[in-house]
Design an enzyme around this catalytic site. Structure first.
Site, PDB file in Angstrom:
ATOM      1  N   TRP A 180      -2.273  -8.010   8.926  1.00  0.00           N
ATOM      2  CA  TRP A 180      -3.447  -7.407   9.294  1.00  0.00           C
ATOM      3  C   TRP A 180      -4.828  -7.715   9.337  1.00  0.00           C
ATOM      4  CZ3 TRP A 180      -4.697  -2.693   5.204  1.00  0.00           C
ATOM      5  CH2 TRP A 180      -5.328  -1.812   5.665  1.00  0.00           C
ATOM      6  N   HIS A 240      -2.213 -19.596   2.510  1.00  0.00           N
ATOM      7  CA  HIS A 240      -1.559 -18.796   1.335  1.00  0.00           C
ATOM      8  C   HIS A 240      -1.944 -19.609   0.068  1.00  0.00           C
ATOM      9  CE1 HIS A 240       0.252 -15.726   3.649  1.00  0.00           C
ATOM     10  NE2 HIS A 240       1.195 -16.417   3.925  1.00  0.00           N
ATOM     11  N   TYR A 271      -6.145  -4.561  -0.350  1.00  0.00           N
ATOM     12  CA  TYR A 271      -5.447  -3.879   0.700  1.00  0.00           C
ATOM     13  C   TYR A 271      -5.414  -2.478   0.595  1.00  0.00           C
ATOM     14  CZ  TYR A 271      -0.973  -2.741   3.099  1.00  0.00           C
ATOM     15  OH  TYR A 271      -0.163  -2.304   3.901  1.00  0.00           O
ATOM     16  N   GLY A 275       4.150  -0.788   5.576  1.00  0.00           N
ATOM     17  CA  GLY A 275       2.673  -0.580   5.776  1.00  0.00           C
ATOM     18  C   GLY A 275       2.057   0.320   4.894  1.00  0.00           C
TER      19      GLY A 275
HETATM   20  P1  A3P Z   1       5.114  -4.088   3.434  1.00  0.00           P
HETATM   21  O1  A3P Z   1       6.530  -4.780   3.426  1.00  0.00           O
HETATM   22  O2  A3P Z   1       4.958  -3.328   2.203  1.00  0.00           O
HETATM   23  O3  A3P Z   1       5.342  -2.941   4.538  1.00  0.00           O
HETATM   24  P2  A3P Z   1       1.659 -10.451   5.250  1.00  0.00           P
HETATM   25  O4  A3P Z   1       0.997  -9.957   6.604  1.00  0.00           O
HETATM   26  O5  A3P Z   1       0.864 -10.988   4.362  1.00  0.00           O
HETATM   27  O6  A3P Z   1       2.997 -11.020   5.216  1.00  0.00           O
HETATM   28  O7  A3P Z   1       2.204  -8.926   4.690  1.00  0.00           O
HETATM   29  C1  A3P Z   1       3.140  -8.126   5.087  1.00  0.00           C
HETATM   30  C2  A3P Z   1       2.812  -6.788   4.442  1.00  0.00           C
HETATM   31  O8  A3P Z   1       1.752  -6.187   5.185  1.00  0.00           O
HETATM   32  C3  A3P Z   1       4.058  -5.630   4.925  1.00  0.00           C
HETATM   33  O9  A3P Z   1       3.926  -4.849   4.039  1.00  0.00           O
HETATM   34  C4  A3P Z   1       3.457  -5.440   6.074  1.00  0.00           C
HETATM   35  O10 A3P Z   1       4.372  -4.040   6.745  1.00  0.00           O
HETATM   36  C5  A3P Z   1       1.973  -4.836   6.121  1.00  0.00           C
HETATM   37  N1  A3P Z   1       1.342  -4.811   7.220  1.00  0.00           N
HETATM   38  C6  A3P Z   1       1.402  -5.588   8.423  1.00  0.00           C
HETATM   39  N2  A3P Z   1       0.511  -5.317   9.403  1.00  0.00           N
HETATM   40  C7  A3P Z   1      -0.065  -4.069   8.717  1.00  0.00           C
HETATM   41  C8  A3P Z   1      -1.195  -3.416   9.210  1.00  0.00           C
HETATM   42  N3  A3P Z   1      -1.784  -3.606  10.453  1.00  0.00           N
HETATM   43  N4  A3P Z   1      -1.753  -2.285   8.394  1.00  0.00           N
HETATM   44  C9  A3P Z   1      -1.341  -2.425   7.229  1.00  0.00           C
HETATM   45  N5  A3P Z   1      -0.263  -2.937   6.597  1.00  0.00           N
HETATM   46  C10 A3P Z   1       0.063  -4.062   7.446  1.00  0.00           C
END
Ligand code: A3P
Length: 330
Positions: free
Chosen positions: A82, A140, A226, A298
């Site tokens: 995101w 990371h 977040y 998400g």
């Molecule tokens: P969940 O597994 O709780 O759904 P990263 O990008 O750091 O790997 O994190 C992934 C998490 O961010 C996942 O959480 C994913 O669904 C969520 N995510 C990805 N894109 C997003 C967006 N545009 N808005 C909000 N959450 C998002």
């Protein structure tokens, strides 16, 4: 000093010197997927996989930061995808019409390269040199494991954190999708997480280091949550744009550009795109995965569907204790 973890399914760690790091490296290269858990090595109080350790060393030795670099830093599963989409959309908004925006056909993970990659020897750091300024980069790595030159030259860092309970649940699902052979039962995975044993963990130290840095150098380190992004995306996106040196003009605000950026990068919109919902790609280096893996629910608070009240309370009190007095709460 380094310690190694991951030889058996118990949270068994033993203190070791450089020899043991080498052993961990060999162990991993030989049999990463045959053991139940990948081995982790501890370096400067953080756990990293041996491949990540090597990649981190390479970054520390060879990465040449620039003063105008922007580094998007996260503990894994805090919303990296995101944040990448948002930062890319904000900093490139004048170049791309919304109807033809690259994010409609490119996975957000593909728009901002990671500094550290498990296969950095194959994808050399020199690739980053070729990117023209102003570079958006991602990491990371915990703050203390970033090259000191990042601070010295004054690169800006945007950090995003998330409720550790949701991070844990997201991470557990993600790792299970990475490889069936890496499946770890939720209880054991939770136990390790609470012990601080996870890639780039302990999560509380990861948060704390960037938090302290954001307090000491607010013009260089922006700290986002977040949950705040979810509850008021317009406000937070404006804040992010200002920090990135690309504030929205009054005209843009009036004509709805902020809302457009928020919508473009929303979970609902990104998951509706073919590029993010189908296909397999190696977007994080060395792990070809389905593009959809980076999107799951998400949501804020999905931990409730996975953790018992006792587990939640256990993790909450650990995090509260570790962050006590610093001002960061969840
Ligand atoms: P969940 O597994 O709780 O759904 P990263 O990008 O750091 O790997 O994190 C992934 C998490 O961010 C996942 O959480 C994913 O669904 C969520 N995510 C990805 N894109 C997003 C967006 N545009 N808005 C909000 N959450 C998002």
């Amino acid at each position: 000093m380094a310690t190694i973890h991951g030889e058996d399914e118990k949270a068994r760690c033993r203190t070791a010197e450089e020899e043991d790091v080498k052993k961990g490296l060999m162990q991993e290269e030989g049999s990463l997927l045959s053991s139940e858990m990948p081995p982790l090595v501890q370096h400067q109080n953080f756990w990293v996989s041996p491949k990540l350790f090597k990649s981190m060393q390479l970054v520390q030795e060879e990465f040449v930061p620039r003063a105008d670099d922007i580094i998007l830093a996260t503990y894994p599963k805090c919303g990296t995808t995101w944040l990448k989409a948002l930062a890319f959309a904000i900093t490139n908004r004048s170049r791309h019409m919304l109807a033809h925006h690259p994010l409609l056909t490119r996975h957000p993970q593909d728009t901002v390269p990671f500094l550290e990659l498990p296969n950095r020897r194959i994808q050399p750091l020199a690739e980053l040199e070729a990117i023209s300024s102003l570079r958006l980069l991602a990491t990371h790595l915990p703050f203390p494991l970033l090259p000191a030159s990042v601070t010295a030259v004054g690169s800006r860092v945007v950090y995003m954190c998330r409720d550790p309970k949701d991070v844990f649940v997201s991470k557990w699902h993600f790792e299970n999708r990475m490889s069936e052979k890496l499946f770890i039962e939720l209880g054991l995975s939770f136990h390790l997480f609470c012990e601080g044993i996870s890639v780039c963990g302990p999560i509380w130290n990861h948060y704390l280091e960037y938090w302290n840095e954001s307090k000491a150098r607010p013009d260089k380190v922006l700290f986002l949550k977040y949950e705040e992004m979810m509850s008021d995306p317009v406000k937070q996106v404006k804040r992010l744009a200002e920090f990135l040196g690309a504030p929205f003009t009054d005209t843009e605000e009036r004509s709805g550009v902020v809302d457009e950026v928020v919508k473009l990068c929303s979970f609902e919109h990104l998951t509706s795109l073919k590029v993010n919902s189908t296909g397999v790609a190696d977007l994080i280096g060395g792990f070809p995965m389905e593009n959809s893996t980076y999107f799951r629910r998400g949501k804020v608070g999905d931990w409730e569907n996975h953790l018992s009240a006792e587990m939640a309370q256990q993790l909450d009190s650990i995090v509260e204790e570790k962050l006590k007095g610093c001002g960061l709460t969840f």
